[in-house]
Enzyme design. Sequence first.
Site, short mmCIF file in Angstrom:
data_model
loop_
_atom_site.label_atom_id
_atom_site.label_comp_id
_atom_site.label_asym_id
_atom_site.label_seq_id
_atom_site.Cartn_x
_atom_site.Cartn_y
_atom_site.Cartn_z
N SER A 155 0.95 -1.16 0.19
CA SER A 155 0.03 0.19 0.02
C SER A 155 0.95 1.11 -0.01
CB SER A 155 -0.79 -0.08 1.10
OG SER A 155 -0.18 -0.09 2.45
N THR A 191 -38.51 27.73 -10.29
CA THR A 191 -38.84 26.17 -9.98
C THR A 191 -39.29 25.43 -11.26
OG1 THR A 191 -41.30 26.90 -9.90
CG2 THR A 191 -40.06 27.01 -7.86
N HIS A 192 -38.86 24.43 -11.21
CA HIS A 192 -38.96 23.54 -12.63
C HIS A 192 -38.17 24.24 -13.57
CE1 HIS A 192 -42.49 21.63 -10.60
NE2 HIS A 192 -43.00 22.86 -10.19
N SER A 238 -12.10 26.84 -27.02
CA SER A 238 -12.15 25.53 -27.85
C SER A 238 -10.97 25.46 -28.86
CB SER A 238 -13.63 25.84 -28.60
OG SER A 238 -13.59 24.87 -29.56
N LYS A 284 -15.53 30.53 -28.50
CA LYS A 284 -16.15 29.82 -26.94
C LYS A 284 -15.31 30.27 -25.87
CE LYS A 284 -18.68 26.88 -26.87
NZ LYS A 284 -18.80 25.48 -27.23
N ASN A 338 -15.65 28.84 -22.31
CA ASN A 338 -16.38 27.32 -21.56
C ASN A 338 -16.21 27.52 -20.08
OD1 ASN A 338 -17.46 26.49 -24.26
ND2 ASN A 338 -15.34 25.40 -24.53
N GLU A 381 -17.83 22.85 -14.72
CA GLU A 381 -18.02 21.63 -15.00
C GLU A 381 -17.37 20.70 -14.24
OE1 GLU A 381 -19.31 22.41 -19.75
OE2 GLU A 381 -17.44 22.63 -19.24
N LYS A 418 -8.21 3.69 2.17
CA LYS A 418 -7.57 5.05 2.19
C LYS A 418 -7.84 5.92 0.85
CE LYS A 418 -4.42 2.96 5.29
NZ LYS A 418 -5.34 1.82 5.28
N1 ARG Z 1 -1.55 -1.38 5.54
C1 ARG Z 1 -2.31 -1.42 6.30
C2 ARG Z 1 -3.85 -0.79 6.33
O1 ARG Z 1 -3.66 0.07 5.57
C3 ARG Z 1 -2.05 -1.46 7.89
C4 ARG Z 1 -2.53 -2.11 9.10
C5 ARG Z 1 -1.95 -3.66 8.83
N2 ARG Z 1 -2.38 -4.51 9.60
C6 ARG Z 1 -2.13 -5.82 9.40
N3 ARG Z 1 -2.63 -6.40 10.50
N4 ARG Z 1 -1.88 -6.20 8.55
O2 ARG Z 1 -4.82 -1.30 6.98
#
Ligand code: ARG
Length: 460
Positions: free
Chosen positions: A22, A154-155, A276, A282, A284, A289, A324
């Site tokens: 990660s 409205t609408h 554009s 244009k 824009n 958006e 995350k």
């Molecule tokens: N990278 C892990 C997470 O984001 C950290 C916690 C890891 N804990 C474990 N028991 N493998 O959740």
Amino acid sequence: MKLWGGRFEEGPSEVFERFSGSLHFDRRLIHVDIRGSQAFARALESVGILTAAERAELVAAFDKIAGEALQPEFFEGAHDEDVHTLVIRKLRDKVGALSEKIHTGRSRNEQVSLDMRLWLRGEIDRSLELLAGVMQALLDCALRDPSAIVPGYTHLRRAQPVLWTHFLLAYFEMFTRDHERLTQARARVNVLPLGSGALAGSGFPFDRGAMARDLGFAAITRNSMDVSADRDFALDFVFAAGTTMLHLSRLAEDWILYSSEEFGWLELGDGVTSGSSLMPQKKNPDSLELIRGKAGRVFGDLSALFMTLKGLPMTYNRDMQEDKEPLFDAADQLNGSLEMAAAVVATAKLNAERPARAIEESWVVATDLAEALARAGTPFHQAHQIAGRLVLESVRTGKKPSDWTAESLRAFAPEFTAGCAAVLKPEEGMKTREIPGGTGPDHVKAALDDAQARLKQLRR
Ligand code: ARG
């Protein structure tokens, strides 16, 4: 380096490492991870695991790592499982065997909760500040054209005249609630999980209150199993981010419409629009958006987080690592959109003559007229009928409200009094709406003053 391994005869396969790592996204937690570990080193000293000298050496080494982590090459070639592992590897490079003590009585399950809370607290503070910036821009926009009148819809059909300020203050109210929701989310985030261990509570007698004070948390969590399992604090934030994005997307939509040639009310700043590649004329509204588009993305983040957590058995499961990216994305999109929206609002110019013409050419004063009749004694259903017939007659003969006089009105229907004719002017009709929350000019003026005072209070 691994934070585990003794129980294994073989190391992890390349595919598993690649699949489960990660670091490429949780690296943004590095500074809070270090801050948490420094506080933890102080806690380890207080329970006698570290001497004062060892604690000082570790804290100083962490400071060095934090400095190095500011350089982009810091992460080059790092293949650690996650940011927590990387930091400990870097610590070992600096202090050698002493680094082996830092994880005493601590689990990554609480560490990841701690890191996310510390990081999110900072993000929410930034969101609150940026949101206040949008709110300020709306008030400044109102002050630039205090007497402008626009048709309210409205609408998406012209409905009744309102002050431009009244329209802007509607968004101010939505953002006030968003500010409250973000503040409430912050309060749930701002609780210390450290001391929970993997799930059963740490085996060392840490003073959790002292750790909370050290890291600026308002309270400590009450149940260690809850800590390993809980991501409500992230959900709360993404929901609050979602409602803010919802409101931003509606503002974006309104302003895209109002700045179109068809409406012509608003001129957006050159700096927040784009041209554009083919059509030279244009201009824009891409900034708006994109805000509208990113709102959908944040709602997706909320769904993703719910889906990740649904049905997980107690307590921590590796699925939770998937929390995350949606959390980070929601914060990034929210803060980016808030910053953009403030710039769009600050640079927009109202061309008040266009909405005034829209009012003049339509029958948005019809309700005022029917109510004036009712005030003069005609039962409202009849008054509605009479005003409706007047509109029909005007549409047939191409008459605008201003083409009618007190005399011609009375000739049309004897119920019309001189007072009724007065409300054919929208600025007169609006004076009948002097009620708290209404578009009556005195109340709107007071509401604007009140909004300014409330914003000042929020910014404290
Ligand atoms: N990278 C892990 C997470 O984001 C950290 C916690 C890891 N804990 C474990 N028991 N493998 O959740």
